[in-house]
Design an enzyme around this catalytic site. Structure first.
Site, PDB file in Angstrom:
ATOM      1  NE  ARG A 121      -4.112   1.810   0.845  1.00  0.00           N
ATOM      2  CZ  ARG A 121      -5.068   2.155  -0.001  1.00  0.00           C
ATOM      3  NH1 ARG A 121      -5.012   1.781  -1.268  1.00  0.00           N
ATOM      4  NH2 ARG A 121      -6.090   2.871   0.401  1.00  0.00           N
ATOM      5  CB  THR A 396      -9.207  -0.711  -7.479  1.00  0.00           C
ATOM      6  OG1 THR A 396      -9.177   0.465  -6.674  1.00  0.00           O
ATOM      7  CG2 THR A 396      -8.375  -1.784  -6.835  1.00  0.00           C
ATOM      8  CB  THR A 414      -5.898   0.789  -6.337  1.00  0.00           C
ATOM      9  OG1 THR A 414      -6.768   1.860  -6.684  1.00  0.00           O
ATOM     10  CG2 THR A 414      -5.241   1.108  -5.010  1.00  0.00           C
ATOM     11  CG  ASP A 438      -8.458   5.417  -0.345  1.00  0.00           C
ATOM     12  OD1 ASP A 438      -9.506   5.984  -0.694  1.00  0.00           O
ATOM     13  OD2 ASP A 438      -8.062   4.351  -0.857  1.00  0.00           O
ATOM     14  CB  SER A 467      -6.942  -0.266   1.265  1.00  0.00           C
ATOM     15  OG  SER A 467      -7.417  -0.913   0.113  1.00  0.00           O
ATOM     16  CB  SER A 468     -12.374  -0.895   0.466  1.00  0.00           C
ATOM     17  OG  SER A 468     -12.772   0.177   1.269  1.00  0.00           O
ATOM     18  N   GLY A 488     -13.576  -1.356  -7.028  1.00  0.00           N
ATOM     19  CA  GLY A 488     -14.878  -0.773  -6.683  1.00  0.00           C
ATOM     20  C   GLY A 488     -14.902   0.042  -5.407  1.00  0.00           C
ATOM     21  N   GLY A 489     -13.749   0.558  -4.953  1.00  0.00           N
ATOM     22  CA  GLY A 489     -13.760   1.371  -3.733  1.00  0.00           C
ATOM     23  C   GLY A 489     -14.386   0.586  -2.595  1.00  0.00           C
TER      24      GLY A 489
HETATM   25  N1  GLY Z   1      -8.346   3.137  -3.387  1.00  0.00           N
HETATM   26  C1  GLY Z   1      -9.300   2.159  -3.141  1.00  0.00           C
HETATM   27  C2  GLY Z   1      -8.977   1.316  -1.953  1.00  0.00           C
HETATM   28  O1  GLY Z   1      -7.812   1.134  -1.646  1.00  0.00           O
HETATM   29  O2  GLY Z   1      -9.852   0.838  -1.308  1.00  0.00           O
END
Ligand code: GLY
Length: 586
Positions: A121, A396, A414, A438, A467-468, A488-489
């Site tokens: 990340r 993403t 992403t 984020d 993050s998701s 998809g966020g």
């Molecule tokens: N940028 C989308 C995520 O990391 O959830």
């Protein structure tokens, strides 16, 4: 089952025309608003271009990138090798989300059943601070989500390098070289690729990003489908990575070019931030759901914790008896989502900085307590006095890989928004993320409009933003069952949840599991977003319980692999929601 849901059963026997016609009549009769959910599903199992194979499978957002990964498997590489090659190829062929300027997660399950997770990340630069998105005393969403300050220190190259050092087999150069060639020689753009580059061109023109116009348009004019797109600066950058591994990105010429780009645009990332970046190996989240082992991504993703929390809640209900996508089924799903997303906002963040109560959130006791607060017939209310979550961006990409030995890799990475910040590093030919978006926007700023200001996920030097992304692997009795994930966020977590439920509870085949309409609820705003395909009767019944249901458009683009328990045949299923996605078996 609610009386109005009886028609849900028709879907299972394929009586769609009848259902669509009767739903359309009802739709007109009750005069539902323009946002109402359309009753005809956008996708069916027949629209899924799946592929089968015994020896290995790659499913990604780009046919060229899937073929690169498949060729690595055919050359004797393992699933990690193929993931590295696919990841670099996507940075060339699918630059709206494929990247070397962003970050992500890799989840690995070994043939002996062990698993591990790699966290690459992005991190906040040393100059970051919680109030950094405030201008003249006011939170500024443009500062948060656009421009050079929205860029986090990229992690992808370090993550792929670490994956290779720990678990790869083939030489590193063999894995990066196909991407160098794709960038240098170019490739013919599909309609979807040309369309997305046209949107990028427009955005870059508006913001005056000349390096982006040079790299992704023909002298400012959008490329047409079928034209060949060459990326020579990117080829040189990838060449430096091929020869120097991480150092080819985080030090030397590439780092100098990133530093210059930041200084030119008022960004915070320095060469020191780049040199200090490290990817981390982490212990996956593990849960058990109706006899299946669920392996998923730990913090700084919220995905694994929220997924297991929701599954734990739902295990207490006989979902199959409710009927798939019936109002009763969706009510319990939404109530589980509501509670998990509230916990997400309260507790989840970078575990290197914040103490995240993972054990408690994923415990049976916590699920029991949450389950007991769900009324069987009435929607709970998400209070604005609790935590409010902004809707996430959807750009993403996810790819799934299984090799001949049964090693499984799920990668979600992403740039945050489509094409991230849209800022191309001049001279280096790649796009930078806008992942700082984020982080929460400002301490304490929590508004009905969808802003969140909880403490754990504030921008601090070196912290990774929450993050998701939810790369997930299912296993049973020691055998691999499925490799799952999607962009998809914040909808990512709920899409993966519904893939698990479709496969485990409803025993759908892989294509149907991917094609079925999906819903999303994220605590606040307090609405159920649905893809087209819910029956009007179901929507009405949900509304009678107190839910607000709106058309959420397309949700996710899952690229999954499912293993046939009898014989081990692999089915690679690209999501028909992305016409460019493809499975490549070997
Ligand atoms: N940028 C989308 C995520 O990391 O959830």
């Amino acid at each position: 089952m609610h009386l109005l849901d009886v028609r849900a059963g028709f879907r299972l026997v394929g009586a769609w025309l009848l259902v669509a016609a009767s739903s359309a009549l009802l739709f007109c009769a009750v005069g539902v608003s323009a946002q109402a959910v359309r009753a005809v599903p956008a996708y069916t199992r027949d629209s899924v271009p799946s592929a089968s194979s015994r020896n290995g499978m790659v499913v990604s957002a780009s046919a060229l990138a899937s073929a690169v990964g498949r060729d690595v498997l055919a050359a004797g590489g393992n699933a990690v090798d193929a993931a590295i090659a696919t990841g670099f190829a996507l940075a060339v062929t699918s630059p709206r989300a494929g990247n070397i300027g962003g970050g992500g997660f890799m989840l690995i399950r070994f043939p002996d059943g062990r698993s591990t997770a790699l966290d690459f990340r992005e991190r906040a630069p040393q100059g970051a601070f919680p109030e950094m998105f405030v201008r003249q005393g006011t939170y500024d969403p443009d500062l948060h989500h656009q421009g050079h300050r929205s860029v986090g220190v990229p992690g992808t190259v370090a993550g792929l390098d670490k994956a290779h050092r720990l678990y790869g087999n083939l030489p590193w150069e063999r894995l990066v070289y196909p991407a160098v060639r794709l960038a240098e020689d170019g490739f013919e753009l599909t309609e979807g690729q040309a369309r997305s580059l046209a949107r990028l061109t427009e955005r870059a023109r508006r913001r005056g990003y000349d390096a982006t116009l040079r790299a992704y348009s023909r002298d400012g004019a959008p490329y047409l489908p079928g034209e060949v797109h060459r990326q020579r600066d990117l080829a040189r950058t990838l060449g430096r990575v091929m020869l120097g591994r991480s150092d080819g990105f985080y030090r030397g010429e590439t780092a100098r070019l990133i530093g210059e780009e930041m200084r030119r645009g008022g960004g915070l990332i320095t060469e020191v931030d780049l040199a200090r970046y490290t990817a981390r190996e982490r212990t996956p989240i593990r849960g058990f759901y109706r006899g299946f082992e669920v392996i998923s991504m730990p913090p700084p993703s919220s995905g694994g914790v929220a997924l297991v929390e929701m599954l734990n809640i739902l295990e207490g209900f006989d979902l199959v008896s409710f009927g798939h996508n019936s109002s009763r089924y969706l009510h319990f799903l939404v109530e589980a989502m509501r509670r998990a997303f509230r916990d997400r906002a309260r507790f989840l963040a970078d575990p290197d900085v914040v103490d995240v109560p993972v054990q408690r959130l994923t415990s049976a006791q916590h699920a029991f307590e949450l389950r007991s607060t769900i009324h069987p017939l009435r929607a709970s209310v998400s209070s604005p006095n609790d935590v409010i979550e902004a809707p996430g961006n959807g750009e993403t990409t996810h790819f799934s890989i299984v090799d001949r030995d049964g090693m499984a890799v799920a990668v979600t990475y992403t740039l945050e928004a489509s094409f991230g910040s849209a800022i191309t590093v001049a001279g280096a030919g790649f796009i930078l993320n806008n992942e700082m978006g984020d982080f929460n926007g400002r301490p304490g700023l929590t508004e009905e409009s969808g802003l969140v200001g909880t403490t754990p996920n504030l921008a601090r030097p070196g912290q990774r933003m929450l993050s998701s992304m939810t790369p997930t692997i299912l296993a049973r009795n020691g055998g691999l069952v499925a490799v799952l994930g999607t962009p998809g966020g914040r909808t990512i977590i709920n899409t993966v949840l519904q893939l698990v439920l479709n496969l485990v509870d409803f025993e759908m085949d892989a294509e149907t599991a991917v094609a079925e309409p999906r819903v999303h609820h994220q605590w606040l705003p307090d609405v159920v977003e649905s893809e087209p395909g819910l029956l009007q009767g179901t929507v009405t019944a949900l509304e009678e319980m107190g839910h607000r249901v709106v058309d959420g458009g397309t949700q996710g683009r899952a690229n999954i692999i499912v293993v046939n328990p009898a014989g081990g045949q692999l089915t690679g299923v690209p999501d028909p929601r992305n016409p460019d996605a493809a499975a490549a078996g070997h």
